[in-house]
Design an enzyme around this catalytic site. Sequence first.
Site: not given
Ligand code: ZN
Length: 492
Positions: A261-262, A265, A291
């Site tokens: 997830h990160e 980003h 996101e």
């Molecule tokens: Zn996020």
Amino acid sequence: MKEYESLERRFREAATVRSIAAMLGWDQETFLPGKGAVWRGEQLAWLAGRQHRLVTGEEIGAALEVCAGYFPEEGREATNVRGWARDFRMASRIPVEYVERMARLTSEATHVWAGARKAADFSMYRPILEQLVGMAREKADLLGWEGCRYDALLDEYEPGSTAAAVEELFARLAPEIAAMVGPAVAAAAGDGGWEPSGHFPVAGQQAFNREVAEAIGFDFEAGRIDASNHPFCTGLGPGDTRLTTRYDESNFLSSLYGVLHEAGHGMYEQGLDGGQWGLPVGEACSLGIHESQSRLWENHIGGSDQFWEHWLPRAAHYFPQLSGCSPHAVAAAARRVSPGFIRVDADEVTYDLHVILRFEIERGLVGGSLAVADVPEAWNARFRELTGLAVPDDARGCLQDVHWSFGGFGYFPTYTMGNLHASQLMAAARGAVPGLDGEIAAGNYSALRGWLREQVHMHGRRWSPEELMRRATGEEPGVAAHLAHLRTRYLR
Ligand code: ZN
């Protein structure tokens, strides 16, 4: 042009101050000793005030007037001028006194919130939440609004979005998701219910996560991964993007999916125009678009069977107990649909129900139809309607998120926008890149990353989030692609 150059100098300096604050914020979440928190709050308040002074001031307004309409519409300079005009307009409506007062309040509030959550006692948090709601309303009124007060707050995170538009989107989404939960839970039950078991040492998790993050394209010469209570990503400057995750030695999936997830980003931050870092054309378009990048890698890539067909042998290298597993069993465990109380642990199907609840609650708070004292009751009643579950205590209910404590009213809807955008972008990438699924199955992610860079990352704030989505996918942003993705994946 001398006005443009003076604006650029000014906003670059502001970006430098902001990145120093971000660095201190990163340290606060990773290494800062507890007794240093109060002083850190003072440092951050000073920097917030300093930054605010830099981006306000009459000479900025005058320079912006000279620059308006001067540069070609879609060029870097015009994008920067438009972005500065928006930032200046918003910042100059907020007095520096408010900014410093807010920085102090939020630093105290995060502390109070952590204690209240630990004790599962809303009454400890209530007085400071009343102040936070009061300040959010004050901010909305300072910024100005037409439709409803919440619009002013939402617009900060998702330019151009309104509560009415979000409401309409959620009204289309909620019944479809609610109808999907039962069948998805039943389908998951047919997957055998494999769970990770045994010991997964942190060192092995770190090494495996790094291999995966490197393979999808996170640049470790321009970033690093550390540990924190809540995973996050922060772009500290060109060439310096920090990720965090958290480790559970009984389940390696938790830190891995945090990293996927990160890193999504992080690759957005690393894909921005480094030469324009901190200027609008070198900044992320919106939180919803940000996101979309994390959810795409976490869910669409990480949640697929193909991902585990490629990665299971490497995982078993670090964790020998995985040797006998099937890739499908691990993938099924990673994406298992199971309604629960905690948003950050939620599966891909029920996640947006958590967001819808928060949107309704904070809209009520900001609009004045819901009193702070009534939050737990309203939360629990609505949660039951949405999921059928009875919230056992406020730690697993209205005290679970940090957002209100940092003043982030209007932030939550961007999570669902991210999910919707991720599905729409993934579908468009499949259409645009021949053989994409074969590449991904072989563990080669460069074609997908390249497409995202070209369609999303490198444009910064050139267009509104909606326009960016239109250009990247050829369609209006909406719920269709996401619902199609969920149906294909969960209703087999
Ligand atoms: Zn996020």
